[in-house]
Motif scaffolding. Structure first.
Motif, PDB file in Angstrom:
ATOM      1  N   SER A  70       0.840  -1.244   0.096  1.00 45.14           N
ATOM      2  CA  SER A  70       0.117  -0.183   0.129  1.00 45.14           C
ATOM      3  C   SER A  70       1.025   1.174   0.167  1.00 45.14           C
ATOM      4  N   ASP A  71       2.019   1.119   0.633  1.00 44.48           N
ATOM      5  CA  ASP A  71       3.099   2.940   0.445  1.00 44.48           C
ATOM      6  C   ASP A  71       3.569   2.527  -0.780  1.00 44.48           C
ATOM      7  N   ILE A  72       3.480   1.299  -1.272  1.00 46.39           N
ATOM      8  CA  ILE A  72       4.459   1.391  -2.787  1.00 46.39           C
ATOM      9  C   ILE A  72       2.844   1.835  -4.112  1.00 46.39           C
ATOM     10  N   ALA A  73       2.466   1.334  -3.438  1.00 45.92           N
ATOM     11  CA  ALA A  73       1.023   2.371  -4.288  1.00 45.92           C
ATOM     12  C   ALA A  73       0.900   3.759  -4.278  1.00 45.92           C
ATOM     13  N   ALA A  74       0.969   3.937  -2.927  1.00 41.16           N
ATOM     14  CA  ALA A  74       0.673   5.532  -2.799  1.00 41.16           C
ATOM     15  C   ALA A  74       2.260   6.229  -3.312  1.00 41.16           C
ATOM     16  N   MET A  75       3.429   5.676  -3.434  1.00 41.13           N
ATOM     17  CA  MET A  75       4.432   6.272  -3.765  1.00 41.13           C
ATOM     18  C   MET A  75       4.427   6.269  -5.709  1.00 41.13           C
ATOM     19  N   GLY A  76       3.671   4.947  -6.809  1.00 39.83           N
ATOM     20  CA  GLY A  76       3.453   5.277  -8.023  1.00 39.83           C
ATOM     21  C   GLY A  76       4.553   4.295  -8.301  1.00 39.83           C
ATOM     22  N   ALA A  77       5.022   3.327  -7.077  1.00 36.82           N
ATOM     23  CA  ALA A  77       6.278   2.707  -7.655  1.00 36.82           C
ATOM     24  C   ALA A  77       5.394   1.225  -7.863  1.00 36.82           C
ATOM     25  N   THR A  78       6.756   0.433  -8.526  1.00 34.99           N
ATOM     26  CA  THR A  78       6.016  -0.699  -8.981  1.00 34.99           C
ATOM     27  C   THR A  78       7.108  -1.888  -8.415  1.00 34.99           C
ATOM     28  N   PRO A  79       6.699  -2.931  -7.377  1.00 36.48           N
ATOM     29  CA  PRO A  79       6.912  -3.524  -6.264  1.00 36.48           C
ATOM     30  C   PRO A  79       7.665  -4.957  -6.395  1.00 36.48           C
ATOM     31  N   ALA A  80       9.314  -4.528  -5.947  1.00 36.47           N
ATOM     32  CA  ALA A  80      10.118  -5.966  -7.072  1.00 36.47           C
ATOM     33  C   ALA A  80      10.892  -6.627  -5.912  1.00 36.47           C
ATOM     34  N   TRP A  81      11.413  -6.541  -4.714  1.00 35.25           N
ATOM     35  CA  TRP A  81      11.950  -7.028  -3.652  1.00 35.25           C
ATOM     36  C   TRP A  81      10.897  -7.114  -2.456  1.00 35.25           C
ATOM     37  N   MET A  82      11.565  -8.165  -1.736  1.00 34.40           N
ATOM     38  CA  MET A  82      11.297  -8.072  -0.047  1.00 34.40           C
ATOM     39  C   MET A  82      12.106  -8.864   0.758  1.00 34.40           C
ATOM     40  N   THR A  83      12.121  -8.194   1.905  1.00 33.68           N
ATOM     41  CA  THR A  83      12.914  -8.536   3.335  1.00 33.68           C
ATOM     42  C   THR A  83      11.627  -8.588   4.063  1.00 33.68           C
ATOM     43  N   LEU A  84      11.765  -9.867   5.390  1.00 39.28           N
ATOM     44  CA  LEU A  84      11.158 -10.841   6.623  1.00 39.28           C
ATOM     45  C   LEU A  84      11.418 -10.331   7.535  1.00 39.28           C
ATOM     46  N   ALA A  85      11.679  -9.594   8.198  1.00 38.41           N
ATOM     47  CA  ALA A  85      12.481  -9.789   9.536  1.00 38.41           C
ATOM     48  C   ALA A  85      11.610 -10.582  10.766  1.00 38.41           C
ATOM     49  N   LEU A  86      11.355 -11.372  11.351  1.00 42.38           N
ATOM     50  CA  LEU A  86      10.363 -12.372  12.262  1.00 42.38           C
ATOM     51  C   LEU A  86      10.803 -12.556  12.653  1.00 42.38           C
ATOM     52  N   THR A  87      10.157 -12.013  14.221  1.00 45.51           N
ATOM     53  CA  THR A  87      10.570 -12.252  15.549  1.00 45.51           C
ATOM     54  C   THR A  87       9.234 -13.437  16.293  1.00 45.51           C
ATOM     55  N   LEU A  88       9.703 -15.003  16.955  1.00 46.51           N
ATOM     56  CA  LEU A  88       8.500 -15.863  17.543  1.00 46.51           C
ATOM     57  C   LEU A  88       8.896 -15.959  18.333  1.00 46.51           C
ATOM     58  N   PRO A  89       7.469 -16.596  19.073  1.00 46.52           N
ATOM     59  CA  PRO A  89       8.193 -16.998  20.689  1.00 46.52           C
ATOM     60  C   PRO A  89       8.825 -18.440  20.621  1.00 46.52           C
ATOM     61  N   SER A  90       7.887 -18.866  19.458  1.00 49.50           N
ATOM     62  CA  SER A  90       8.248 -20.120  20.113  1.00 49.50           C
ATOM     63  C   SER A  90       8.250 -20.738  18.444  1.00 49.50           C
ATOM     64  N   ALA A 200       0.018  14.300  -5.885  1.00 45.36           N
ATOM     65  CA  ALA A 200      -0.345  14.082  -3.779  1.00 45.36           C
ATOM     66  C   ALA A 200      -0.944  12.847  -3.560  1.00 45.36           C
ATOM     67  N   ALA A 201      -0.023  12.459  -3.342  1.00 48.74           N
ATOM     68  CA  ALA A 201      -1.088  11.035  -2.867  1.00 48.74           C
ATOM     69  C   ALA A 201      -0.696  10.007  -1.816  1.00 48.74           C
ATOM     70  N   ILE A 202      -1.426   9.895  -0.900  1.00 48.31           N
ATOM     71  CA  ILE A 202      -1.188   9.074   0.196  1.00 48.31           C
ATOM     72  C   ILE A 202      -2.361   7.912   1.249  1.00 48.31           C
ATOM     73  N   ASP A 203      -1.721   6.793   0.900  1.00 49.60           N
ATOM     74  CA  ASP A 203      -2.583   5.233   1.656  1.00 49.60           C
ATOM     75  C   ASP A 203      -3.153   5.593   2.833  1.00 49.60           C
ATOM     76  N   VAL A 204      -4.885   5.577   3.338  1.00 49.67           N
ATOM     77  CA  VAL A 204      -5.469   5.278   4.039  1.00 49.67           C
ATOM     78  C   VAL A 204      -5.039   4.152   4.569  1.00 49.67           C
ATOM     79  N   SER A 205      -4.054   4.245   5.794  1.00 48.42           N
ATOM     80  CA  SER A 205      -4.306   3.348   7.109  1.00 48.42           C
ATOM     81  C   SER A 205      -4.430   4.272   8.158  1.00 48.42           C
ATOM     82  N   ASP A 206      -4.716   5.270   8.292  1.00 47.11           N
ATOM     83  CA  ASP A 206      -4.711   5.437   9.833  1.00 47.11           C
ATOM     84  C   ASP A 206      -5.935   6.158  10.374  1.00 47.11           C
TER      85      ASP A 206
END
Ligand code: ADP
Ligand code: MG
Length: 312
Positions: A70-90, A200-206
């Motif tokens: 949604s943030d990528i959309a609000a910038m008018g960009a094309t998404p390509a790659w991602m990273t994932l930082a994951l914290t779990l109790p178990s 101008a653009a923003i995504d509606v998250s809040d």
């Protein structure tokens, strides 16, 4: 299962455009398409802050990526790659199966390759996704280009996810409103199509009012919204009182629609671009020189006090 087996089993997928080196080394190596600038976003989801802790793991995986798209959309960009930082109790294999399934499902749907991350143990589930996208330099959408006289538009319908959260808290687990909360649909195609037309653009998250206020601050102007024009879904109208619907539409978060401002000379082309993206857009107000956000309702105009979710 140790951390490396977990990454191999649930998260490693090979391939992806521009991925010269993916998961498995100290860093990923990515090749940007020629002539395009990188757009980087990140969002953290904390259990019981950003999503109900008892939400299905597949939905949590989906949402963690969707909010970033949604943030990528609000910038008018094309998404390509991602990273994932994951914290779990178990390590809960059933949960991880579901989570990875939802995450890979939406990543594949939007052409995003998972290229790295971090996996740690901690007291509560915390998920941080970062997405890297790209866009031509001259058509990146920002919050700061709005001018008095521009029309304010919002995509889709607003207030559904907030009503969905209220329904969830009351014990509902399905239906159109709860679905909006579980599986937000980021407006990536719309953002790309209207970049270069919207000022101008923003995504509606809040919440619509709070997020539009960010555009107003960044653009150095104000706005007047027509409350009767706010696009409300049939489910929202049927599932709540008119007063609650109005409150959710203006102040409720998590809809992940786009709010954009459009100069009058681009109006026709903007509407055609939204049609091409197959997303409904509704004109809900106009930018004005006088700072602040005002609501026009039943023939009178009143200033709106600050609203929206704040962590601190
Ligand atoms: P380092 O110790 O060098 O930081 P890690 O042992 O944390 O590396 O991770 C090993 C590899 O697995 C790296 O390529 C890292 O990017 C990737 N990785 C770690 N956790 C995840 C995850 N949750 N999802 C995807 N890739 C991950
Ligand atoms: Mg290392």
């Amino acid at each position: 299962m140790n951390e490396f087996e977990l990454i191999e089993r649930y998260f490693r997928r090979d391939g992806g455009d521009g991925v010269l080196l993916g998961i498995g080394d100290d860093g990923a190596v990515l090749e940007a398409p020629p002539g395009r600038d990188l757009v980087v976003v990140a969002d953290t989801q904390v259990a019981d802050v950003h999503f109900p802790g008892d939400m299905a793991a597949a939905d949590i995986g989906w949402r963690s990526v969707a909010v970033n798209l949604s943030d990528i959309a609000a910038m008018g960009a094309t998404p390509a790659w991602m990273t994932l930082a994951l914290t779990l109790p178990s390590v809960d294999e059933g949960w991880l199966d579901g989570f990875a399934g939802g995450l890979h499902e939406i990543a594949a749907a939007f052409g995003v390759a998972l290229v790295g991350g971090d996996t740690t143990r901690g007291p509560t589930p915390v998920i941080t996704v970062q997405i890297i996208g790209h866009a031509p330099r001259d058509s990146i959408l920002t919050r700061s280009g709005g001018c008095p006289g521009d029309r304010v538009y919002v995509s889709g319908t607003v207030g559904d996810a907030a009503a969905g959260l209220a329904a969830w808290r009351a014990g509902e687990r399905d239906g159109a409103l709860v679905d909006r909360l579980r599986r937000p649909a980021p407006r990536v195609v719309l953002g790309q199509r209207v970049a270069g037309l919207a000022s101008a653009a923003i995504d509606v998250s809040d919440g619509l009012a709070a997020d539009l206020s960010h555009i107003l601050e960044a653009s150095g102007c104000g706005a007047c919204l027509e409350v009767a024009a706010l696009p409300l879904s049939a489910a929202l109208r049927a599932g709540t009182t008119p007063d609650a619907a109005r409150r959710h539409a203006l102040g409720g978060g998590d809809d992940y629609e786009l709010c954009v401002t459009v100069p009058p000379h681009n109006d026709t082309e903007f509407r055609a671009a939204a049609d091409a993206a197959e997303v409904a857009v509704t004109a809900i107000g106009v930018l004005e020189a006088e700072p602040g956000l005002r609501l026009e309702e039943a023939g009178s105009v009143t200033p709106l006090a600050d609203s929206g979710y704040r962590h601190f």
